[in-house]
Motif scaffolding. Structure first.
Motif, PDB file in Angstrom:
ATOM      1  N   TYR A  44       0.833  -1.212   0.000  1.00 31.07           N
ATOM      2  CA  TYR A  44       0.000   0.000   0.000  1.00 31.07           C
ATOM      3  C   TYR A  44       0.865   1.258   0.000  1.00 31.07           C
ATOM      4  O   TYR A  44       0.634   2.188  -0.777  1.00 31.07           O
ATOM      5  N   ASN A  45       1.877   1.258   0.875  1.00 29.17           N
ATOM      6  CA  ASN A  45       2.764   2.423   0.953  1.00 29.17           C
ATOM      7  C   ASN A  45       3.499   2.661  -0.363  1.00 29.17           C
ATOM      8  O   ASN A  45       3.642   3.800  -0.814  1.00 29.17           O
ATOM      9  N   THR A  46       3.925   1.571  -0.981  1.00 28.60           N
ATOM     10  CA  THR A  46       4.629   1.702  -2.259  1.00 28.60           C
ATOM     11  C   THR A  46       3.710   2.270  -3.333  1.00 28.60           C
ATOM     12  O   THR A  46       4.080   3.183  -4.078  1.00 28.60           O
ATOM     13  N   ALA A  47       2.488   1.702  -3.414  1.00 26.27           N
ATOM     14  CA  ALA A  47       1.526   2.171  -4.421  1.00 26.27           C
ATOM     15  C   ALA A  47       1.122   3.616  -4.170  1.00 26.27           C
ATOM     16  O   ALA A  47       0.940   4.399  -5.103  1.00 26.27           O
ATOM     17  N   LEU A  48       0.995   4.014  -2.897  1.00 26.37           N
ATOM     18  CA  LEU A  48       0.582   5.388  -2.576  1.00 26.37           C
ATOM     19  C   LEU A  48       1.658   6.383  -2.996  1.00 26.37           C
ATOM     20  O   LEU A  48       1.349   7.462  -3.513  1.00 26.37           O
ATOM     21  N   LEU A  49       2.927   6.021  -2.799  1.00 27.45           N
ATOM     22  CA  LEU A  49       4.028   6.897  -3.215  1.00 27.45           C
ATOM     23  C   LEU A  49       4.027   7.074  -4.729  1.00 27.45           C
ATOM     24  O   LEU A  49       4.381   8.143  -5.240  1.00 27.45           O
ATOM     25  N   GLU A  50       3.669   6.024  -5.453  1.00 26.65           N
ATOM     26  CA  GLU A  50       3.631   6.090  -6.910  1.00 26.65           C
ATOM     27  C   GLU A  50       2.303   6.641  -7.439  1.00 26.65           C
ATOM     28  O   GLU A  50       2.082   6.673  -8.648  1.00 26.65           O
ATOM     29  N   LYS A  51       1.394   7.061  -6.505  1.00 27.89           N
ATOM     30  CA  LYS A  51       0.066   7.591  -6.843  1.00 27.89           C
ATOM     31  C   LYS A  51      -0.772   6.592  -7.643  1.00 27.89           C
ATOM     32  O   LYS A  51      -1.577   6.982  -8.488  1.00 27.89           O
ATOM     33  N   LYS A  52      -0.549   5.322  -7.357  1.00 31.10           N
ATOM     34  CA  LYS A  52      -1.417   4.288  -7.920  1.00 31.10           C
ATOM     35  C   LYS A  52      -2.536   4.047  -6.901  1.00 31.10           C
ATOM     36  O   LYS A  52      -2.502   3.120  -6.101  1.00 31.10           O
ATOM     37  N   TYR A  53      -3.527   4.942  -6.955  1.00 35.24           N
ATOM     38  CA  TYR A  53      -4.505   4.989  -5.873  1.00 35.24           C
ATOM     39  C   TYR A  53      -5.409   3.757  -5.823  1.00 35.24           C
ATOM     40  O   TYR A  53      -5.788   3.302  -4.739  1.00 35.24           O
ATOM     41  N   VAL A  54      -5.771   3.220  -6.950  1.00 37.45           N
ATOM     42  CA  VAL A  54      -6.639   2.043  -6.950  1.00 37.45           C
ATOM     43  C   VAL A  54      -5.922   0.861  -6.324  1.00 37.45           C
ATOM     44  O   VAL A  54      -6.469   0.141  -5.478  1.00 37.45           O
ATOM     45  N   ALA A  55      -4.647   0.630  -6.724  1.00 41.92           N
ATOM     46  CA  ALA A  55      -3.861  -0.471  -6.151  1.00 41.92           C
ATOM     47  C   ALA A  55      -3.661  -0.250  -4.657  1.00 41.92           C
ATOM     48  O   ALA A  55      -3.768  -1.184  -3.851  1.00 41.92           O
ATOM     49  N   ALA A  56      -3.357   0.997  -4.263  1.00 36.24           N
ATOM     50  CA  ALA A  56      -3.157   1.294  -2.842  1.00 36.24           C
ATOM     51  C   ALA A  56      -4.422   1.004  -2.045  1.00 36.24           C
ATOM     52  O   ALA A  56      -4.370   0.424  -0.952  1.00 36.24           O
ATOM     53  N   ALA A  57      -5.572   1.401  -2.575  1.00 33.46           N
ATOM     54  CA  ALA A  57      -6.837   1.160  -1.876  1.00 33.46           C
ATOM     55  C   ALA A  57      -7.119  -0.326  -1.746  1.00 33.46           C
ATOM     56  O   ALA A  57      -7.587  -0.804  -0.697  1.00 33.46           O
ATOM     57  N   ARG A  58      -6.813  -1.096  -2.785  1.00 29.80           N
ATOM     58  CA  ARG A  58      -7.067  -2.543  -2.729  1.00 29.80           C
ATOM     59  C   ARG A  58      -6.121  -3.230  -1.735  1.00 29.80           C
ATOM     60  O   ARG A  58      -6.527  -4.159  -1.031  1.00 29.80           O
ATOM     61  N   HIS A  59      -4.848  -2.796  -1.679  1.00 31.64           N
ATOM     62  CA  HIS A  59      -3.929  -3.346  -0.670  1.00 31.64           C
ATOM     63  C   HIS A  59      -4.417  -3.019   0.733  1.00 31.64           C
ATOM     64  O   HIS A  59      -4.322  -3.851   1.645  1.00 31.64           O
ATOM     65  N   LEU A  60      -4.958  -1.819   0.896  1.00 24.51           N
ATOM     66  CA  LEU A  60      -5.483  -1.425   2.206  1.00 24.51           C
ATOM     67  C   LEU A  60      -6.679  -2.286   2.591  1.00 24.51           C
ATOM     68  O   LEU A  60      -6.808  -2.708   3.754  1.00 24.51           O
ATOM     69  N   PRO A 144      -6.619   9.949 -14.195  1.00 19.35           N
ATOM     70  CA  PRO A 144      -6.575  10.367 -12.784  1.00 19.35           C
ATOM     71  C   PRO A 144      -7.976  10.462 -12.168  1.00 19.35           C
ATOM     72  O   PRO A 144      -8.166  10.086 -11.014  1.00 19.35           O
ATOM     73  N   VAL A 145      -8.948  10.980 -12.945  1.00 15.98           N
ATOM     74  CA  VAL A 145     -10.315  11.083 -12.418  1.00 15.98           C
ATOM     75  C   VAL A 145     -10.849   9.707 -12.069  1.00 15.98           C
ATOM     76  O   VAL A 145     -11.364   9.473 -10.965  1.00 15.98           O
ATOM     77  N   ALA A 146     -10.715   8.773 -13.015  1.00 21.05           N
ATOM     78  CA  ALA A 146     -11.215   7.420 -12.777  1.00 21.05           C
ATOM     79  C   ALA A 146     -10.456   6.745 -11.646  1.00 21.05           C
ATOM     80  O   ALA A 146     -11.030   6.012 -10.840  1.00 21.05           O
ATOM     81  N   SER A 147      -9.125   6.986 -11.589  1.00 23.84           N
ATOM     82  CA  SER A 147      -8.308   6.356 -10.548  1.00 23.84           C
ATOM     83  C   SER A 147      -8.732   6.814  -9.160  1.00 23.84           C
ATOM     84  O   SER A 147      -8.912   6.003  -8.245  1.00 23.84           O
ATOM     85  N   VAL A 148      -8.909   8.125  -9.006  1.00 22.91           N
ATOM     86  CA  VAL A 148      -9.311   8.661  -7.697  1.00 22.91           C
ATOM     87  C   VAL A 148     -10.701   8.169  -7.315  1.00 22.91           C
ATOM     88  O   VAL A 148     -10.938   7.728  -6.175  1.00 22.91           O
ATOM     89  N   LEU A 149     -11.638   8.232  -8.243  1.00 30.35           N
ATOM     90  CA  LEU A 149     -13.011   7.818  -7.941  1.00 30.35           C
ATOM     91  C   LEU A 149     -13.097   6.328  -7.665  1.00 30.35           C
ATOM     92  O   LEU A 149     -13.843   5.879  -6.789  1.00 30.35           O
ATOM     93  N   GLN A 150     -12.318   5.511  -8.417  1.00 30.53           N
ATOM     94  CA  GLN A 150     -12.330   4.077  -8.171  1.00 30.53           C
ATOM     95  C   GLN A 150     -11.733   3.756  -6.804  1.00 30.53           C
ATOM     96  O   GLN A 150     -12.209   2.875  -6.092  1.00 30.53           O
TER      97      GLN A 150
END
Length: 601
Positions: A44-60, A144-150
């Motif tokens: 999650y921390n790695t994905a959040l640093l890379e702004k991969k928000y969907v992956a970060a949310a799923r890891h969380l 980015p819009v879809a990534s944030v909303l997803q």
């Protein structure tokens, strides 16, 4: 015996080993879950640093699932679980903070300082900035819009964010565009941003046309659809085609009920025609409503069949009838509460000016045959009788209130409108006219009660008003009988049943005034000292004063009643009051002779 003992020992050892294996398996399972939790947090921390928000949310969410599994194991509690729960909460809030920042960069609101929308000038300060980004339908993660909303959807925060956006959209953009005709939406395109704000223009009408309002709303929603809401999301956070939903559809579900209600109350209500001749023009409103809903469905804001908005527009006949009936009652009540003393002279030749009634349709041939036959028989019967004067059934010359004359004109005009309306509307308008007279019966005597009791001229005018209305009610239904709907043809279209009540209303008011005048006459004569000992100066002065007061009262009544009441009613009223005064004087004088006192001569 030795074998049995060895067997028991073996069973005991096996049981102990089995329990130990279960404990070790549980420990391994817990350690595996802890490892998965740790790996999920790191990913999650790695994905959040890379702004991969969907992956970060799923890891969380994966870490949350591992923690729930650990907490569900009964009899195996770890102190570390509390710390893990705290860590998960912190990281979730951190994730939501980053997503919120990204959302604020994509959707920036500039709102007026006042929280209450009190005028169009206040709304003019509203601006909505949308960051423009290219959208690709099949690459949600690339936008980015879809990534944030997803990511919001995965964390279960999408509805909350979208609901807040919908509330701001309703309060500061959609509802003001409907409520204030002077507002116009303006679109300003910048290199990486689209700005939506307002301009003010002088409105042509007090209430805007539905077509104009639909155009404004469509423009706003098209901008939102193009730059923000044309995104297909997985509402459950999983890659499941069945759970995918378009963001525009979600927003539509949240705001459409209020938008349609506002459109009906602030726009469509005022577009309902005031008379039946303009109903055909309302087809344009229905077509524009259909096109408006069609465009919203194409953008995904609406789904399914016709909504309440379109149903309201299509049900124009019913709304027209309701509005017309309401307007008629309001106008009638305004006339009833206006001044009575403004009068107009009515003669036997006077009549209410109404347009020529339409001829019954082709489907009413049978009705016309019946009517013609009845009229023919009546004419034949009348030919054999002595002819009556043309004024036999006319209302005698008198004065009535201008407001009552206008009230009868309103009744006639409403019935004329009913003759050209649909059956349902015709029935409603007919009974609205009946309600006018019921309202008069209930309102006028109460509203003008004090004046009717104190002022004899107003009592006479009210008497004439009631008789005038009763006179017209005798034939009002018959005049329109053959022009109204078939439902009202067989005896229902009548006002004759109201006639006795109106005659009684006028008569009771005038008789009450007569009793008041009689009481005043008798009260003045009571101060004449029974007309005894007229040689006495004081007695003579008192009797003379009483007689003069009586004469003054009769002259005053004659002046205020002479041109108001019909001649026969005037003569009867004045004769009755004069008779009352003379009878009282004669009775008092004859009583002196009976008692032996000296009469006045």
């Amino acid at each position: 015996m030795a074998v049995r003992q060895d067997l028991n020992v073996a069973i005991a050892e096996f049981t102990e080993l089995k329990q130990q294996l279960e404990r070790d398996s549980l420990v391994l399972s817990v350690l595996k879950q802890l490892q998965e939790f740790d790996r999920a947090i790191k990913d999650y921390n790695t994905a959040l640093l890379e702004k991969k928000y969907v992956a970060a949310a799923r890891h969380l969410e994966k870490a949350r699932s591992s923690l729930k599994t650990l907490e569900s194991r009964k009899g195996f509690e770890l102190k570390v679980l509390k710390a893990l729960g705290t860590e998960l909460t912190v990281q979730t809030q951190n994730m939501l903070y980053h997503l919120g920042e990204e959302w604020r960069q994509m959707v920036l609101w500039k709102l007026p300082p006042s929280k209450e929308i009190s005028s169009a000038e206040t709304v003019m300060q509203t601006e909505l900035h949308l960051r423009t980004m290219p959208l690709k339908e099949d690459q949600i993660a690339g936008s980015p819009v879809a990534s944030v909303l997803q990511a919001f959807a995965v964390l279960g925060e999408l509805h909350t964010r979208l609901k807040l956006f919908g509330q701001l959209l309703l309060k500061y953009i959609l509802k003001p565009l409907i409520s204030y005709p002077s507002l116009r939406p303006l679109l300003e395109e910048q290199p990486d941003t689209v700005v939506l704000h307002f301009e003010s223009a002088e409105p042509n009408l007090e209430h805007p046309s539905p077509m104009e309002v639909f155009g404004k709303i469509t423009l706003v929603l098209e901008v939102l659809h193009k730059h923000l809401l044309n995104v297909s999301l997985d509402e459950c956070g999983e890659n499941d085609k069945d759970s995918r939903v378009v963001l525009a559809e979600m927003l539509g579900d949240m705001v459409w009920e209020e938008v349609s209600g506002c459109l009906i109350q602030e726009c469509l209500v005022y577009s309902i025609p005031a008379n039946s001749s303009k109903l055909e023009q309302y087809v344009e409103v229905i077509k524009s409503t259909e096109e408006f809903e069609k465009s919203l469905k194409n953008m995904g804001f609406l789904k399914g069949d016709a909504t309440d908005l379109l149903k309201y527009a299509r049900n124009v006949n019913s709304h027209f009838a309701n509005k017309k009936c309401q307007d008629v009652i309001v106008a009638a009540r305004k006339l009833m509460t206006s001044e009575i003393h403004n009068t107009v002279k009515i003669t036997p030749d006077s009549s209410v000016a109404i347009p020529k009634l339409p001829d019954p349709g082709a489907g009413d041939n049978l009705k016309m045959q019946k009517a013609s036959k009845m009229l023919h028989n009546e004419l034949i019967n009348l030919e054999n009788e002595t002819k009556l004067s043309q004024q036999t059934f006319s209302l005698p010359t008198c004065h009535i209130s201008v407001s009552v004359e206008k009230l009868m004109e309103l009744a006639y005009q409403t019935l004329v409108e009913a003759t050209t309306s649909t059956d349902q509307c015709c029935i409603q308008l007919f009974y609205s006219v009946r309600n006018i007279f019921h309202l008069f019966y209930d309102v006028v005597p109460i509203y003008h009660k004090e004046n009717l009791q104190k002022l004899p001229q107003l009592a006479a005018i009210h008497h004439n008003n009631c008789m005038y209305i009763a006179h017209h009610l005798l034939t009002l239904g018959h005049q329109f009988r053959y022009c109204l709907t078939n439902i009202l043809y067989d005896g229902a279209a009548t006002f004759v049943d109201l006639v006795p009540g109106f005659r009684r209303l006028g008569l009771e008011c005038f008789l009450a005034q007569m009793r008041v005048q009689k009481g005043e006459l008798l009260e003045r004569l009571s101060s004449a000292r029974n007309f005894s000992n007229m040689d006495n100066e004081e007695n003579y002065s008192a009797a003379n004063k009483a007689a003069r007061q009586v004469l003054h009262q009769l002259k005053r009544l004659g002046k205020v009643w002479q041109d108001v009441l019909p001649v026969n009613i005037y003569c009867k009223a004045m004769g009755t009051l004069l008779n009352t005064a003379l009878s009282e004087i004669i009775n008092r004088i004859t009583a002196l002779e009976v008692r032996g006192d000296s009469p006045p001569w």
